[in-house]
Write a protein that holds these residues in place. Structure first.
Motif, PDB file in Angstrom:
ATOM      1  N   GLU A  62       0.841  -1.190   0.000  1.00 10.06           N
ATOM      2  CA  GLU A  62       0.000   0.000   0.000  1.00 10.06           C
ATOM      3  C   GLU A  62       0.878   1.241   0.000  1.00 10.06           C
ATOM      4  OE1 GLU A  62      -3.367   2.286   2.660  1.00 10.06           O
ATOM      5  OE2 GLU A  62      -2.789   0.258   3.228  1.00 10.06           O
ATOM      6  N   THR A  64      -0.723   4.665  -0.692  1.00  6.20           N
ATOM      7  CA  THR A  64      -1.508   5.766  -0.159  1.00  6.20           C
ATOM      8  C   THR A  64      -2.989   5.456  -0.266  1.00  6.20           C
ATOM      9  OG1 THR A  64      -1.745   8.182  -0.171  1.00  6.20           O
ATOM     10  CG2 THR A  64      -1.688   7.087  -2.317  1.00  6.20           C
ATOM     11  N   LYS A  65      -3.773   6.296   0.361  1.00  5.08           N
ATOM     12  CA  LYS A  65      -5.230   6.230   0.287  1.00  5.08           C
ATOM     13  C   LYS A  65      -5.695   7.588  -0.218  1.00  5.08           C
ATOM     14  CE  LYS A  65      -7.537   7.181   3.936  1.00  5.08           C
ATOM     15  NZ  LYS A  65      -8.088   7.229   5.291  1.00  5.08           N
ATOM     16  N   ILE A  66      -6.671   7.599  -1.122  1.00  6.57           N
ATOM     17  CA  ILE A  66      -7.212   8.868  -1.603  1.00  6.57           C
ATOM     18  C   ILE A  66      -8.716   8.895  -1.385  1.00  6.57           C
ATOM     19  CG2 ILE A  66      -5.394   9.305  -3.302  1.00  6.57           C
ATOM     20  CD1 ILE A  66      -7.324   8.267  -5.446  1.00  6.57           C
ATOM     21  N   HIS A 102      -1.444  11.484  -8.238  1.00 13.52           N
ATOM     22  CA  HIS A 102      -1.367  10.767  -6.969  1.00 13.52           C
ATOM     23  C   HIS A 102      -0.538   9.501  -7.044  1.00 13.52           C
ATOM     24  CE1 HIS A 102      -4.020  13.154  -4.457  1.00 13.52           C
ATOM     25  NE2 HIS A 102      -4.674  13.412  -5.555  1.00 13.52           N
TER      26      HIS A 102
END
Length: 103
Positions: A62, A64-66, A102
């Protein structure tokens, strides 16, 4: 309970095998509702967010998270995701959100 997505890879003999799991501690039961794959990244949709995994040494980790900054838009974000080069597209019930740079 920890939610996960299963990652299968095709062997040279054209058979598929379970390679690994994509896991995040922040996933809800909707984790894996949608998935998009590019040569470098895997985007996994969830309820109100999307998780980006990158290939690192043959394993997907993992990165990142968006999620949208707009609370109204985030309600359905992650139901459908797409990835193209450095862009991730997240479709909600009422909005199409284009998140550049991103990945």
């Amino acid at each position: 309970a920890e939610e996960k997505a299963y990652l299968f890879r095709k062997k040279e003999n054209k058979t598929w095998h379970l390679d690994s799991f994509l896991i995040t501690a922040e996933a809800s039961i909707s984790f894996g509702t949608s998935v998009a794959v590019s040569p470098r990244e895997i985007v996994v949709g969830d309820s109100g967010k999307a998780f980006i995994f990158a290939n690192a040494g043959g394993k997907s980790k993992e990165v990142t998270k968006i999620s949208p900054s707009n609370r109204t838009a985030s309600a359905g974000f992650g139901k459908s995701v797409g990835v193209y080069k450095t862009q991730i597209i997240g479709l909600t019930d009422a909005f199409l959100l284009l998140l550049k740079g991103h990945i």
